[in-house]
Enzyme design. Structure first.
Site, mmCIF file in Angstrom:
data_model
loop_
_atom_site.group_PDB
_atom_site.id
_atom_site.type_symbol
_atom_site.label_atom_id
_atom_site.label_comp_id
_atom_site.label_asym_id
_atom_site.label_seq_id
_atom_site.Cartn_x
_atom_site.Cartn_y
_atom_site.Cartn_z
ATOM 1 N N HIS A 64 -16.576 2.576 7.334
ATOM 2 C CA HIS A 64 -16.969 1.777 8.496
ATOM 3 C C HIS A 64 -16.919 2.707 9.719
ATOM 4 O O HIS A 64 -15.857 3.234 10.054
ATOM 5 C CB HIS A 64 -16.033 0.582 8.686
ATOM 6 C CG HIS A 64 -16.134 -0.404 7.561
ATOM 7 N ND1 HIS A 64 -15.038 -0.968 6.963
ATOM 8 C CD2 HIS A 64 -17.220 -0.911 6.937
ATOM 9 C CE1 HIS A 64 -15.445 -1.798 5.999
ATOM 10 N NE2 HIS A 64 -16.766 -1.772 5.960
ATOM 11 N N GLU A 67 -14.201 2.826 12.687
ATOM 12 C CA GLU A 67 -12.766 2.833 12.380
ATOM 13 C C GLU A 67 -12.249 4.250 12.574
ATOM 14 O O GLU A 67 -12.130 5.045 11.629
ATOM 15 C CB GLU A 67 -12.542 2.267 10.980
ATOM 16 C CG GLU A 67 -13.036 0.815 10.961
ATOM 17 C CD GLU A 67 -12.919 0.129 9.616
ATOM 18 O OE1 GLU A 67 -13.326 -1.035 9.533
ATOM 19 O OE2 GLU A 67 -12.429 0.750 8.652
ATOM 20 N N HIS A 161 -9.004 2.937 6.380
ATOM 21 C CA HIS A 161 -9.708 2.028 7.307
ATOM 22 C C HIS A 161 -8.781 1.618 8.447
ATOM 23 O O HIS A 161 -7.578 1.838 8.404
ATOM 24 C CB HIS A 161 -10.110 0.747 6.573
ATOM 25 C CG HIS A 161 -11.198 0.935 5.567
ATOM 26 N ND1 HIS A 161 -12.476 0.466 5.759
ATOM 27 C CD2 HIS A 161 -11.197 1.552 4.361
ATOM 28 C CE1 HIS A 161 -13.220 0.769 4.708
ATOM 29 N NE2 HIS A 161 -12.470 1.429 3.837
ATOM 30 N N GLU A 225 -5.450 0.000 5.154
ATOM 31 C CA GLU A 225 -5.724 -0.424 6.531
ATOM 32 C C GLU A 225 -4.574 0.073 7.400
ATOM 33 O O GLU A 225 -3.433 -0.363 7.247
ATOM 34 C CB GLU A 225 -5.817 -1.953 6.606
ATOM 35 C CG GLU A 225 -6.909 -2.565 5.726
ATOM 36 C CD GLU A 225 -8.311 -2.418 6.309
ATOM 37 O OE1 GLU A 225 -8.430 -2.017 7.493
ATOM 38 O OE2 GLU A 225 -9.276 -2.712 5.587
HETATM 39 ZN ZN ZN Z 1 -13.057 -0.794 7.228
#
Ligand code: ZN
Length: 345
Positions: A64, A67, A161, A225
């Site tokens: 992404h 990020e 992420h 994350e």
């Molecule tokens: Zn992500």
């Protein structure tokens, strides 16, 4: 033309002067480390001595594009490896996922890349876009990297992420569905060393990057994350220090083996995967509700024409809510606390 890359500017060249990389495929650093550049944003380091104990580690970031913190962490590690400030003790492949999305500061340009793995990039509808092409290229890079590892060699893939929204548990990891394999205590200890003490056990196949490496290559693979999305340069990097240290040590130390008391971890299993089927799909909680906020049994979480989605347990919590996904895609996960049964040591 190898001067800039040997100064460590791999990501910057990949993003702004990819043509400068086209003549570079492989070279050797003064410390004997072999560097291989496969494509813009794809670079690996192989130490001089490789043996049965050598780990084969993949760090991906920017799947992404907005990020940024994991991108900054990987960029710095690559810089230090290229300039010799760090020396890799194990093989490591860095994948900077969605370069065009980084340039526009968006999650993606046309399509969420983390729904395009395990072949979804080539699914029947015939659609071709840069994200689909790149997802295939990333899969190929993973396959090629692991193909150079002996069959029983330890394989790792951490797909890094940051989340769109705040989280009650700032850092957490998704442990992909393992089919017949067992969860690894050693991996949970490594994640805890990264500051990641909340683990979400997925219980079904998906089209994420980590599931691909886990299922196709039997890697210890995770979607990690590390905090909340912020623009480049606006991250409070002190919040990422533990992660940076642990990710670095895994590559540079011969045997980095942290330990963990499993009872100190918050472990959840996915209870509901709620997909959006209608344009009027609506979430019934505030837009800024943090991940892992939990509700009493029977609370309505979302509605759309013809359907209402409620919690089925007391303490069922929300993760990754996003009403703006395409029809047919996941708009919300719910999770409930669980314990690990029979983990591997
Ligand atoms: Zn992500």
């Amino acid at each position: 033309m190898t001067q800039p890359i040997e100064n460590g500017e791999f990501l910057s060249l990949s993003r702004h002067h990819p043509e400068a990389l086209s003549g570079i495929s492989a070279f050797t650093l003064d410390n004997g480390t072999q560097v291989t550049v496969t494509a813009p944003g794809i670079i690996s380091f192989t130490p001089k001595a490789v043996n049965a104990n050598t780990k084969h580690i993949i760090y991906s970031c920017g799947v992404h594009g907005n990020e940024t913190a994991p991108i900054e962490i990987c960029d710095e590690m690559v810089k230090h490896l290229l300039t010799g400030k760090l020396q890799a003790c194990h093989r490591v492949l860095f994948l900077f996922g969605n370069l065009p999305a980084m340039d526009i500061g968006k999650r993606f340009v046309e399509e969420n890349m983390n729904r395009l793995f395990s072949g979804a990039h080539s699914d029947g509808d015939g659609l071709i876009n840069n994200e689909r092409i790149r997802a295939k290229q990333l899969e190929d890079a993973v396959s090629e990297f692991y193909a150079s590892a002996p069959a029983q060699a330890p394989r790792f893939h951490y797909d890094l992420h940051t989340a769109i929204r705040a989280s009650k548990n700032e850092k957490f990891a998704v442990y992909p569905y393992l089919h017949e394999r067992r969860h690894s205590t050693g991996q949970l200890a490594f994640l805890a060393a990264c500051g990641v003490k909340t683990i979400l056990l997925s219980e079904s196949p998906t089209t994420t990057f980590s599931y691909y490496s886990s299922c196709q290559h039997q890697a210890h693979a995770f979607t990690v994350e590390l905090g909340k999305v912020r623009p480049f340069g606006e991250n409070d990097m002190s919040r990422f220090e533990d992660a940076k240290q642990a990710l670095t040590k895994l590559v540079t130390e011969k045997e980095f083996a942290p330990e963990v008391d499993l009872s100190t971890l918050d472990i959840y299993r996915v209870n509901q995967v709620i997909n959006k089927h209608q344009d009027d799909f609506t979430l019934h909680f505030a837009d800024d509700t943090p991940n892992f906020t939990d509700y009493a049994k029977g609370t309505v979480l979302a509605t759309e024409s013809g359907a209402s989605y409620e919690t089925q347990y007391d303490g069922e919590a929300i993760v990754f809510p996003n009403a703006n996904v395409a029809l047919g895609q996941r708009a919300l996960l719910t999770v409930v606390p669980t314990t690990l049964e029979n983990p591997d040591v």
